[in-house]
Write a protein that holds these residues in place. Structure first.
Motif, PDB file in Angstrom:
ATOM      1  N   MET A   1      -0.459   1.644  12.770  1.00  0.00           N
ATOM      2  CA  MET A   1       0.523   1.196  11.947  1.00  0.00           C
ATOM      3  C   MET A   1      -0.123   0.823  10.582  1.00  0.00           C
ATOM      4  O   MET A   1      -1.214   0.241  10.614  1.00  0.00           O
ATOM      5  CB  MET A   1       1.516   0.375  12.268  1.00  0.00           C
ATOM      6  N   PHE A   2       0.398   0.881   9.485  1.00  0.00           N
ATOM      7  CA  PHE A   2      -0.096   0.090   8.367  1.00  0.00           C
ATOM      8  C   PHE A   2       0.749  -0.795   7.794  1.00  0.00           C
ATOM      9  O   PHE A   2       1.812  -1.211   8.190  1.00  0.00           O
ATOM     10  CB  PHE A   2      -0.002   1.529   7.269  1.00  0.00           C
ATOM     11  N   LYS A   3       0.113  -1.601   6.787  1.00  0.00           N
ATOM     12  CA  LYS A   3       0.447  -2.865   6.225  1.00  0.00           C
ATOM     13  C   LYS A   3       1.181  -2.579   4.881  1.00  0.00           C
ATOM     14  O   LYS A   3       0.313  -2.079   4.234  1.00  0.00           O
ATOM     15  CB  LYS A   3      -0.358  -4.044   6.160  1.00  0.00           C
ATOM     16  N   VAL A   4       2.214  -3.180   4.594  1.00  0.00           N
ATOM     17  CA  VAL A   4       2.952  -2.859   3.420  1.00  0.00           C
ATOM     18  C   VAL A   4       2.975  -4.261   2.492  1.00  0.00           C
ATOM     19  O   VAL A   4       3.605  -5.232   3.161  1.00  0.00           O
ATOM     20  CB  VAL A   4       4.205  -2.214   3.515  1.00  0.00           C
ATOM     21  N   LEU A   5       2.836  -4.078   1.280  1.00  0.00           N
ATOM     22  CA  LEU A   5       3.030  -5.089   0.425  1.00  0.00           C
ATOM     23  C   LEU A   5       4.004  -4.668  -0.751  1.00  0.00           C
ATOM     24  O   LEU A   5       3.877  -3.618  -1.323  1.00  0.00           O
ATOM     25  CB  LEU A   5       1.991  -5.564  -0.387  1.00  0.00           C
ATOM     26  N   VAL A   6       5.277  -5.465  -0.671  1.00  0.00           N
ATOM     27  CA  VAL A   6       6.389  -5.246  -1.519  1.00  0.00           C
ATOM     28  C   VAL A   6       6.516  -6.322  -2.544  1.00  0.00           C
ATOM     29  O   VAL A   6       7.097  -7.407  -2.162  1.00  0.00           O
ATOM     30  CB  VAL A   6       7.456  -4.927  -0.893  1.00  0.00           C
ATOM     31  N   PRO A   7       6.017  -6.004  -3.711  1.00  0.00           N
ATOM     32  CA  PRO A   7       6.494  -7.249  -4.754  1.00  0.00           C
ATOM     33  C   PRO A   7       8.143  -7.108  -5.172  1.00  0.00           C
ATOM     34  O   PRO A   7       8.567  -6.020  -5.317  1.00  0.00           O
ATOM     35  CB  PRO A   7       5.831  -6.593  -5.985  1.00  0.00           C
ATOM     36  N   ARG A 110      -5.630  -7.240   2.874  1.00  0.00           N
ATOM     37  CA  ARG A 110      -5.811  -6.034   3.818  1.00  0.00           C
ATOM     38  C   ARG A 110      -4.533  -5.055   3.863  1.00  0.00           C
ATOM     39  O   ARG A 110      -4.521  -4.440   5.017  1.00  0.00           O
ATOM     40  CB  ARG A 110      -6.552  -6.197   4.918  1.00  0.00           C
ATOM     41  N   VAL A 111      -3.821  -4.742   2.834  1.00  0.00           N
ATOM     42  CA  VAL A 111      -2.720  -3.869   2.999  1.00  0.00           C
ATOM     43  C   VAL A 111      -3.158  -2.744   2.866  1.00  0.00           C
ATOM     44  O   VAL A 111      -4.049  -2.114   2.219  1.00  0.00           O
ATOM     45  CB  VAL A 111      -1.518  -4.344   2.185  1.00  0.00           C
ATOM     46  N   ASP A 112      -2.259  -1.545   3.201  1.00  0.00           N
ATOM     47  CA  ASP A 112      -2.803  -0.244   3.228  1.00  0.00           C
ATOM     48  C   ASP A 112      -1.814   0.474   2.063  1.00  0.00           C
ATOM     49  O   ASP A 112      -1.983   1.481   1.645  1.00  0.00           O
ATOM     50  CB  ASP A 112      -2.357   0.572   4.493  1.00  0.00           C
ATOM     51  N   LEU A 113      -0.671  -0.177   1.805  1.00  0.00           N
ATOM     52  CA  LEU A 113       0.226   0.353   0.994  1.00  0.00           C
ATOM     53  C   LEU A 113       1.013  -0.442   0.198  1.00  0.00           C
ATOM     54  O   LEU A 113       1.440  -1.432   0.626  1.00  0.00           O
ATOM     55  CB  LEU A 113       1.367   1.267   1.776  1.00  0.00           C
ATOM     56  N   LEU A 114       0.820  -0.331  -1.199  1.00  0.00           N
ATOM     57  CA  LEU A 114       1.498  -1.199  -2.124  1.00  0.00           C
ATOM     58  C   LEU A 114       2.913  -0.484  -2.585  1.00  0.00           C
ATOM     59  O   LEU A 114       2.774   0.717  -3.415  1.00  0.00           O
ATOM     60  CB  LEU A 114       0.625  -1.599  -3.229  1.00  0.00           C
ATOM     61  N   LEU A 115       4.002  -1.085  -2.514  1.00  0.00           N
ATOM     62  CA  LEU A 115       5.074  -0.232  -2.679  1.00  0.00           C
ATOM     63  C   LEU A 115       6.018  -1.158  -3.357  1.00  0.00           C
ATOM     64  O   LEU A 115       6.526  -2.220  -3.157  1.00  0.00           O
ATOM     65  CB  LEU A 115       6.242   0.204  -1.241  1.00  0.00           C
ATOM     66  N   LEU A 116       6.184  -0.768  -4.670  1.00  0.00           N
ATOM     67  CA  LEU A 116       6.954  -1.554  -5.494  1.00  0.00           C
ATOM     68  C   LEU A 116       7.919  -0.492  -6.451  1.00  0.00           C
ATOM     69  O   LEU A 116       8.004   0.693  -6.586  1.00  0.00           O
ATOM     70  CB  LEU A 116       6.184  -2.090  -6.619  1.00  0.00           C
ATOM     71  N   GLY A 117       9.092  -1.407  -7.246  1.00  0.00           N
ATOM     72  CA  GLY A 117       9.837  -0.577  -8.110  1.00  0.00           C
ATOM     73  C   GLY A 117       9.077  -0.076  -9.152  1.00  0.00           C
ATOM     74  O   GLY A 117       8.296  -0.619  -9.626  1.00  0.00           O
ATOM     75  N   LYS A 118       9.600   0.990  -9.683  1.00  0.00           N
ATOM     76  CA  LYS A 118       9.006   1.675 -10.915  1.00  0.00           C
ATOM     77  C   LYS A 118       8.851   0.688 -12.002  1.00  0.00           C
ATOM     78  O   LYS A 118       7.896   0.791 -12.881  1.00  0.00           O
ATOM     79  CB  LYS A 118       9.368   2.858 -11.075  1.00  0.00           C
TER      80      LYS A 118
END
Length: 580
Positions: A1-7, A110-118
């Motif tokens: 599983m991957f770790k996600v950072l969401v601003p 050590r996140v794998d995915l940075l997922l944020l609004g455009k």
């Protein structure tokens, strides 16, 4: 599983219309209702869905700002985030500083995915995701409308003219567009549980980041009001008013004489590789207002006349294989220039912020005016406000709304062959692009836009198509019509669609929400057809006709035929048009 950072950013609620402060130096936020940035809410929802599907592990929500942002973080916890973290700063930093903070946090967590609004709906910069990707040297997939998880991820991106599909591996940065998902409603038990959770806090120094500003806001004001329009009560009166205002007949705009540049010794590079034909003259005009020497970089295939006023045309026959390669290349070329300019469209907004971050620069988005060598005007809050901002950096990077700058007269540029970027392994692979519709909106001389009342894709084309043909224009749509499936996303006009300024804009059955008006307020002539006389579009329009569009549009076609007037140009072809 991957770790996600969401601003997640705390912004003014999307339904609130803001005003300038009494001193005109900033936005008045006293007592204004605040909320989570809608695009960030979509990104958070997607992260939660990835976790529910068994792909994602921990979701970390982060906000950058004062203690007030804790409220937004607790909402993120209630919606499914596992941890909440606030980087304590007195006010929202510039996008570059936000990107530096997020990139440093992504490394430390050590996140794998940075997922944020455009983009955030206050400054409308649309830069942070691209800048983060550049600083981290990660692949980016911006403006995502669909995500497929696998060994190599696939993302469908909404771009001007259609849908592009890209493929990449983690770690990566993805920015969410409106149609990626519909966020869930928060439940009361989850809200109560979130209140008992801890919101972690740290300061920028702990991440080794200096948040000193590189720009300075000089003022905030309302955009200039359009002259009061008129009301008509028939198709004949509507056509007569259009003729009187010069909207019908020939369409041969006279080019302006270029005013003296603010910095005669400066050198500007206009990157036209992704720009539409209709954008190029405005980009050159903006560059010529700033610098005494203007180079244009493009593929060399379009007419030289589009680039009148430029000194040199750098023709590159080998385009960059991906956005990251393009950004790396332009960042290197920029060392020979004082200013780098691209169109404020999906192409320019994709690569330019990344290239600017590689250059250590804060870019400017959606520039609509130039008041000095270091002073720019740009739209914020969906065009409800205009900020005047000063650049404090040695090199200026900006995306420009080309329609805001009138084409200039001048000699054709000298053609010079330009070597392309170095070929090599790309972090992102483009799998394909699905074109939607015919003529691009920004090249159209007239647009006939429809809203949700059209009721279906078939009626949309059948009712509005004949009027677009008579005006020698093309079809456009409101966000509501696109979301309902009546029109493809490439037809959407507005803050989250395309910014256009045709000679004639007919709005049929469109109420005139702020985000739609932001995309067409600079049109030459606005004609509104609506049953509601108090709709915002009816108040904005130069010609307003209170009528049922199903009666009014055919009558308008008949009246145009009777007068024998049209806009000069080739008739559009709608045989391949329709929703995806």
């Amino acid at each position: 599983m991957f770790k996600v950072l969401v601003p997640v950013k705390r912004v003014v609620d999307y339904a609130v219309r803001v005003s300038p402060r009494s001193d005109g130096l900033d936005v008045d936020l006293a007592g204004v209702r605040m909320a989570m940035n809608p695009f960030d809410a979509i990104a958070l929802e997607e992260a939660v869905r990835l976790k529910e599907a068994g792909y994602a592990g921990e979701i970390v929500a982060v906000s950058i700002g004062p203690a007030d942002a804790d409220e937004t973080l607790r909402q993120a916890l209630a919606l499914g985030a596992d941890r909440a973290l606030r980087i304590d700063v007195p006010a929202s930093p510039e996008p570059l500083q936000v990107a530096r903070l997020l990139a440093a946090l992504a490394r430390s967590e050590r996140v794998d995915l940075l997922l944020l609004g455009k983009q955030a709906i206050d400054d409308d910069a649309n830069q942070v995701a691209q800048m983060c990707a550049g600083l981290l040297a990660w692949p980016q997939a911006c403006f995502a409308s669909k995500i497929r998880v696998g060994a190599r991820w696939q993302v469908e991106r909404e771009v001007d003219g259609g849908i592009e599909t890209v493929e990449f591996e983690l770690p990566a940065v993805i920015s969410a567009d409106l149609r990626l998902n519909t966020p869930r409603y928060v439940k009361l038990p989850a809200v109560m549980a979130a209140r008992r959770k801890t919101v972690e806090s740290l300061v920028p120094a702990a991440l080794g980041i200096d948040i000193a500003t590189l720009t300075h806001r000089l003022s905030v004001a309302r955009p200039p009001a359009r002259p009061a329009g008129i009301r008509v009560d028939s198709a004949a009166a509507c056509v007569a008013a259009m003729v009187e205002r010069g909207a019908l007949g020939g369409h041969n705009p006279v080019k302006a004489t270029a005013p003296p540049p603010f910095a005669p010794a400066a050198r500007a590079l206009v990157v036209g590789l992704n720009a539409q034909d209709g954008e190029l003259p405005g980009l050159v005009a903006a560059a010529a207002r700033l610098a005494g020497h203007v180079d244009v970089l493009d593929d060399g295939l379009r007419p030289d006349g589009l680039l009148a006023g430029a000194a040199r045309r750098l023709c590159c026959a080998a385009p960059a294989p991906s956005i990251d390669a393009l950004a790396d290349w332009i960042a290197a070329l920029a060392r020979d220039y004082d200013c780098v300019i691209a169109a404020a469209d999906s192409g320019g907004k994709d690569w330019l912020p990344r290239a600017a971050a590689l250059d250590g620069a804060q870019a400017f988005s959606d520039v609509i005016g130039i008041a000095g060598a270091d002073t720019l005007l740009r739209a914020i809050y969906a065009g409800d406000l205009i900020e005047t901002v000063r650049n404090r950096q040695p090199r200026l990077w900006m995306t420009v709304r080309a329609t805001a700058f009138r084409a200039i007269a001048g000699a054709h540029p000298l053609r010079i062959d330009q070597a392309g970027p170095a070929t090599g392994a790309s972090r992102v692979r483009v799998l394909g692009r699905q074109a939607q519709g015919g003529e691009t909106l920004k090249d159209a001389r007239a647009l006939v836009a429809g809203g949700r009342p059209l009721g279906s894709a078939e009626r949309f084309a059948a009712v509005l198509g004949p009027l677009a043909e008579r005006l020698r224009g093309t079809l456009a749509a409101s966000r509501a019509a696109v979301d309902a499936g009546y029109a493809p996303n490439s037809w959407q006009v507005g803050q989250t669609g395309q910014i256009v300024a045709p000679g004639v804009y007919v709005a049929a059955g469109i109420s005139g929400a702020a985000q739609h008006v932001a995309g067409m307020r600079d049109s030459g002539l606005i004609v509104a057809i609506n049953t509601d006389p108090d709709a915002p579009m009816m108040k904005l329009a130069d010609i307003a006709w209170q009528a049922d569009l199903f009666d009014a549009v055919p009558a308008l076609c008949a009246a145009l035929d009777a007068r024998g007037v049209t806009i000069a140009g080739a008739a559009p072809d709608y045989s391949r048009c329709g929703p995806a």
